[in-house]
Design a protein around this motif. Structure first.
Motif: not given
Length: 158
Positions: A15-18, A103-110, A127-134, A145-152
């Protein structure tokens, strides 16, 4: 400027929160493992609820059986309002927060992510984790969970 918070592959990705919390905590696996084994509750059982007697705890605990957010005693999200930080845009706010070690955990539209199966097909807010920027290359580092349900982890432009 570039700032990327330390994240790694989380041991639990049900689950994303975990997954989001553990991707941060698991960078200190030796210190985290004993605490996690004593405190993490992933599922909640509600014997009197015929619709969902077992579910993930953070959104399922409407009956008040377990009140700790994300099922981890002593662990919580810092909730702030963007207007508390002097910023004109979301990216200014994001940079400020990450520069200060959060970090941030906003809800983003895929719908808008080229690597998503929902790209330009269907709006799917998650829900998506934002942990960095350039800021030089205008990139943001995210996990979900972007790749067929795999967290990446992925990089997107802004």
């Amino acid at each position: 400027m570039k700032k990327i918070l330390d994240v790694t592959e989380p041991p639990i990705t049900s689950y994303p929160a975990i997954a989001n919390i553990l991707s941060l905590l698991w960078t200190q696996k030796d210190q985290t493992m004993p605490w996690m084994c004593d405190h993490l509750i992933q599922l909640i059982i509600r014997p009197n609820n015929v619709n969902a007697p077992a579910d993930f705890y953070d959104h399922a605990d409407i009956n008040g059986y377990y009140s700790q957010i994300y099922g981890c005693t002593g662990l919580d999200w810092l909730r702030t309002k963007p207007n508390l930080v002097a910023s004109n845009t979301f990216t200014d706010y994001m940079e400020y927060v990450i520069e200060n070690g959060f970090c941030l955990e906003p809800c983003l539209d895929r719908y808008y992510f080229k690597f998503s199966e929902y790209y330009k097909k269907k709006h799917f807010i998650h829900s998506t984790l934002i942990y960095g920027f350039n800021s030089n290359s205008k990139e943001v580092y995210i996990s979900d969970f972007f790749e067929n349900g795999k967290y990446c982890r992925k990089t997107i432009s802004y």
